[in-house]
Design a protein around this motif. Structure first.
Motif, PDB file in Angstrom:
ATOM      1  N   GLY A  34      -7.923   9.234  12.068  1.00  0.00           N
ATOM      2  CA  GLY A  34      -7.738  10.535  12.701  1.00  0.00           C
ATOM      3  C   GLY A  34      -6.278  10.897  12.870  1.00  0.00           C
ATOM      4  N   ARG A  35      -5.468   9.924  13.247  1.00  0.00           N
ATOM      5  CA  ARG A  35      -4.032  10.173  13.435  1.00  0.00           C
ATOM      6  C   ARG A  35      -3.350  10.473  12.116  1.00  0.00           C
ATOM      7  NH1 ARG A  35      -0.285  12.671  15.304  1.00  0.00           N
ATOM      8  NH2 ARG A  35       1.699  11.641  15.608  1.00  0.00           N
ATOM      9  N   PHE A  36      -3.728   9.770  11.038  1.00  0.00           N
ATOM     10  CA  PHE A  36      -3.166  10.089   9.723  1.00  0.00           C
ATOM     11  C   PHE A  36      -3.513  11.522   9.337  1.00  0.00           C
ATOM     12  CE2 PHE A  36      -2.689   5.457   8.483  1.00  0.00           C
ATOM     13  CZ  PHE A  36      -1.326   5.527   8.294  1.00  0.00           C
ATOM     14  N   ARG A  37      -4.713  11.966   9.627  1.00  0.00           N
ATOM     15  CA  ARG A  37      -5.130  13.339   9.316  1.00  0.00           C
ATOM     16  C   ARG A  37      -4.249  14.335  10.095  1.00  0.00           C
ATOM     17  NH1 ARG A  37     -10.239  12.423   8.609  1.00  0.00           N
ATOM     18  NH2 ARG A  37     -10.595  12.035  10.800  1.00  0.00           N
ATOM     19  N   GLU A  38      -3.993  14.044  11.388  1.00  0.00           N
ATOM     20  CA  GLU A  38      -3.129  14.899  12.208  1.00  0.00           C
ATOM     21  C   GLU A  38      -1.695  14.928  11.670  1.00  0.00           C
ATOM     22  OE1 GLU A  38      -3.259  13.384  16.189  1.00  0.00           O
ATOM     23  OE2 GLU A  38      -5.417  13.761  16.397  1.00  0.00           O
ATOM     24  N   ILE A  39      -1.174  13.760  11.314  1.00  0.00           N
ATOM     25  CA  ILE A  39       0.189  13.669  10.785  1.00  0.00           C
ATOM     26  C   ILE A  39       0.309  14.491   9.504  1.00  0.00           C
ATOM     27  CG2 ILE A  39       1.889  12.127   9.721  1.00  0.00           C
ATOM     28  CD1 ILE A  39       0.892   9.926  11.656  1.00  0.00           C
ATOM     29  N   ALA A  40      -0.671  14.344   8.598  1.00  0.00           N
ATOM     30  CA  ALA A  40      -0.641  15.082   7.327  1.00  0.00           C
ATOM     31  C   ALA A  40      -0.702  16.588   7.569  1.00  0.00           C
ATOM     32  CB  ALA A  40      -1.789  14.626   6.428  1.00  0.00           C
ATOM     33  N   LEU A  49       4.736  19.864   2.900  1.00  0.00           N
ATOM     34  CA  LEU A  49       4.410  18.708   2.062  1.00  0.00           C
ATOM     35  C   LEU A  49       2.951  18.324   2.290  1.00  0.00           C
ATOM     36  CD1 LEU A  49       7.623  16.644   2.772  1.00  0.00           C
ATOM     37  CD2 LEU A  49       7.038  17.770   0.617  1.00  0.00           C
ATOM     38  N   GLN A  50       2.140  18.520   1.292  1.00  0.00           N
ATOM     39  CA  GLN A  50       0.719  18.229   1.410  1.00  0.00           C
ATOM     40  C   GLN A  50       0.455  16.733   1.358  1.00  0.00           C
ATOM     41  OE1 GLN A  50      -1.538  20.457  -1.473  1.00  0.00           O
ATOM     42  NE2 GLN A  50      -0.302  22.292  -1.152  1.00  0.00           N
ATOM     43  N   HIS A  51      -0.315  16.250   2.284  1.00  0.00           N
ATOM     44  CA  HIS A  51      -0.818  14.876   2.324  1.00  0.00           C
ATOM     45  C   HIS A  51       0.253  13.819   2.622  1.00  0.00           C
ATOM     46  CE1 HIS A  51      -4.958  14.013   2.030  1.00  0.00           C
ATOM     47  NE2 HIS A  51      -4.875  13.047   1.158  1.00  0.00           N
ATOM     48  N   CYS A  52       1.450  14.263   3.003  1.00  0.00           N
ATOM     49  CA  CYS A  52       2.536  13.339   3.342  1.00  0.00           C
ATOM     50  C   CYS A  52       2.369  12.886   4.793  1.00  0.00           C
ATOM     51  CB  CYS A  52       3.879  14.025   3.164  1.00  0.00           C
ATOM     52  SG  CYS A  52       5.285  12.976   3.591  1.00  0.00           S
ATOM     53  N   VAL A  53       2.462  11.577   5.024  1.00  0.00           N
ATOM     54  CA  VAL A  53       2.279  11.050   6.376  1.00  0.00           C
ATOM     55  C   VAL A  53       3.512  10.296   6.901  1.00  0.00           C
ATOM     56  CG1 VAL A  53      -0.233  10.972   6.262  1.00  0.00           C
ATOM     57  CG2 VAL A  53       1.096   8.992   5.483  1.00  0.00           C
ATOM     58  N   GLY A  54       4.630  10.405   6.195  1.00  0.00           N
ATOM     59  CA  GLY A  54       5.804   9.743   6.727  1.00  0.00           C
ATOM     60  C   GLY A  54       6.970   9.683   5.772  1.00  0.00           C
ATOM     61  N   ALA A 138      -4.530  13.085  -5.113  1.00  0.00           N
ATOM     62  CA  ALA A 138      -3.598  12.190  -4.422  1.00  0.00           C
ATOM     63  C   ALA A 138      -4.166  11.733  -3.089  1.00  0.00           C
ATOM     64  CB  ALA A 138      -2.267  12.897  -4.194  1.00  0.00           C
ATOM     65  N   GLY A 139      -3.780  10.512  -2.718  1.00  0.00           N
ATOM     66  CA  GLY A 139      -4.061   9.998  -1.392  1.00  0.00           C
ATOM     67  C   GLY A 139      -2.855  10.253  -0.507  1.00  0.00           C
ATOM     68  N   TYR A 140      -2.904   9.731   0.713  1.00  0.00           N
ATOM     69  CA  TYR A 140      -1.753   9.841   1.598  1.00  0.00           C
ATOM     70  C   TYR A 140      -0.560   9.115   0.971  1.00  0.00           C
ATOM     71  CZ  TYR A 140      -4.890  11.307   5.379  1.00  0.00           C
ATOM     72  OH  TYR A 140      -5.784  11.978   6.160  1.00  0.00           O
ATOM     73  N   TYR A 141       0.638   9.586   1.309  1.00  0.00           N
ATOM     74  CA  TYR A 141       1.847   8.950   0.785  1.00  0.00           C
ATOM     75  C   TYR A 141       2.968   9.091   1.800  1.00  0.00           C
ATOM     76  CZ  TYR A 141       3.286  13.730  -0.271  1.00  0.00           C
ATOM     77  OH  TYR A 141       3.620  15.061  -0.161  1.00  0.00           O
ATOM     78  N   ILE A 142       4.013   8.272   1.612  1.00  0.00           N
ATOM     79  CA  ILE A 142       5.239   8.397   2.389  1.00  0.00           C
ATOM     80  C   ILE A 142       6.382   8.691   1.426  1.00  0.00           C
ATOM     81  CG2 ILE A 142       4.452   6.953   4.301  1.00  0.00           C
ATOM     82  CD1 ILE A 142       6.017   4.635   3.192  1.00  0.00           C
ATOM     83  N   LEU A 143       7.453   9.238   1.951  1.00  0.00           N
ATOM     84  CA  LEU A 143       8.632   9.563   1.154  1.00  0.00           C
ATOM     85  C   LEU A 143       9.715   8.527   1.373  1.00  0.00           C
ATOM     86  CD1 LEU A 143       8.950  13.369   2.002  1.00  0.00           C
ATOM     87  CD2 LEU A 143       7.941  12.347  -0.049  1.00  0.00           C
ATOM     88  N   GLY A 144      10.409   8.187   0.304  1.00  0.00           N
ATOM     89  CA  GLY A 144      11.535   7.272   0.389  1.00  0.00           C
ATOM     90  C   GLY A 144      12.693   7.817  -0.420  1.00  0.00           C
ATOM     91  N   ASP A 145      13.859   7.241  -0.250  1.00  0.00           N
ATOM     92  CA  ASP A 145      15.000   7.673  -1.050  1.00  0.00           C
ATOM     93  C   ASP A 145      15.030   6.907  -2.367  1.00  0.00           C
ATOM     94  OD1 ASP A 145      16.143   5.177  -0.449  1.00  0.00           O
ATOM     95  OD2 ASP A 145      17.463   5.991   1.097  1.00  0.00           O
ATOM     96  N   SER A 146      16.087   7.099  -3.128  1.00  0.00           N
ATOM     97  CA  SER A 146      16.159   6.520  -4.473  1.00  0.00           C
ATOM     98  C   SER A 146      16.255   4.995  -4.474  1.00  0.00           C
ATOM     99  CB  SER A 146      17.349   7.109  -5.234  1.00  0.00           C
ATOM    100  OG  SER A 146      18.547   6.847  -4.537  1.00  0.00           O
ATOM    101  N   ALA A 149      11.232   1.766  -5.120  1.00  0.00           N
ATOM    102  CA  ALA A 149      10.497   1.901  -6.372  1.00  0.00           C
ATOM    103  C   ALA A 149       9.326   2.857  -6.161  1.00  0.00           C
ATOM    104  CB  ALA A 149       9.977   0.541  -6.830  1.00  0.00           C
ATOM    105  N   LEU A 150       9.075   3.682  -7.145  1.00  0.00           N
ATOM    106  CA  LEU A 150       7.951   4.615  -7.094  1.00  0.00           C
ATOM    107  C   LEU A 150       6.636   3.842  -7.016  1.00  0.00           C
ATOM    108  CD1 LEU A 150       6.982   7.579  -7.351  1.00  0.00           C
ATOM    109  CD2 LEU A 150       6.944   7.203  -9.828  1.00  0.00           C
ATOM    110  N   GLN A 151       5.774   4.234  -6.092  1.00  0.00           N
ATOM    111  CA  GLN A 151       4.452   3.638  -5.921  1.00  0.00           C
ATOM    112  C   GLN A 151       3.444   4.772  -5.793  1.00  0.00           C
ATOM    113  OE1 GLN A 151       4.090   0.206  -5.880  1.00  0.00           O
ATOM    114  NE2 GLN A 151       6.299   0.133  -6.209  1.00  0.00           N
ATOM    115  N   SER A 152       2.177   4.480  -5.898  1.00  0.00           N
ATOM    116  CA  SER A 152       1.168   5.530  -5.713  1.00  0.00           C
ATOM    117  C   SER A 152       1.176   6.038  -4.276  1.00  0.00           C
ATOM    118  CB  SER A 152      -0.219   4.997  -6.074  1.00  0.00           C
ATOM    119  OG  SER A 152      -0.564   3.921  -5.213  1.00  0.00           O
ATOM    120  N   TRP A 153       1.677   5.255  -3.346  1.00  0.00           N
ATOM    121  CA  TRP A 153       1.711   5.596  -1.927  1.00  0.00           C
ATOM    122  C   TRP A 153       3.122   5.869  -1.409  1.00  0.00           C
ATOM    123  CZ3 TRP A 153       4.685   2.029   0.572  1.00  0.00           C
ATOM    124  CH2 TRP A 153       4.858   0.812  -0.084  1.00  0.00           C
TER     125      TRP A 153
END
Length: 162
Positions: A34-40, A49-54, A138-146, A149-153
């Motif tokens: 439920g919290r992930f849904r709220e964050i997204a 940003l669609q489906h981004c949780v962090g 897509a599933g939930y994902y987080i953002l990172g800087d360069s 490494a690119l991951q599905s999440w």
């Protein structure tokens, strides 16, 4: 002088242990479905940003160089540190923290040594919640800087090839 450094190291370790015991479990909670849904939803409404949780990044915490293995703690910025890796939601509230590794380590290596990576590797990081975003599912994902490494999440910026 050595007694003073030992006393400082003991104080820092005692403070960190107390903070972890008393504060982290009270202040930083791994989100449930439920919290992930709220964050997204918040992140999409606020940042588009669609489906981004962090967002994830590392931060160097300055320390006095330990007597033993001090070179491990010497970071690329030219001083001694430990690394704090944090994941925050769209309101910049932490939902995951991992700290204490030597400052000489790269952010991507710290991630691979964290429980966050372990959860992601086993497919247990995010609840199964798929959404169609344009032509991509897509599933939930987080953002990172360069650094990461690119991951599905974990998404990172496109490499600028000019």
């Amino acid at each position: 002088m050595e007694d003073m450094e030992a006393m400082h190291d003991n104080c820092v370790q005692e403070f960190c242990a107390a903070a972890e015991t008393l504060l982290v479990s009270e202040q930083i909670h791994f989100p449930d479905e439920g919290r992930f849904r709220e964050i997204a939803a918040y992140t999409e409404n606020r940042w588009g940003l669609q489906h981004c949780v962090g967002a994830i990044d590392g931060s160097h915490i300055p320390i006095i160089a330990p007597q033993h293995y001090h070179t491990y703690y010497f970071n690329r910025k030219g001083w001694h540190s430990i690394i704090l890796q944090g994941v925050v939601d769209g309101m910049v509230l932490f939902w995951n923290v991992f700290a204490g590794l030597p400052g000489s380590l790269h952010d991507a290596r710290v991630l691979r040594m964290s429980t966050l990576w372990e959860l992601a590797s086993w497919g247990n990081l995010f609840p199964a919640h798929i959404r169609n975003i344009c032509p991509v599912t897509a599933g939930y994902y987080i953002l990172g800087d360069s650094a990461y490494a690119l991951q599905s999440w974990l998404l990172k910026p496109f490499h600028d090839t000019g």
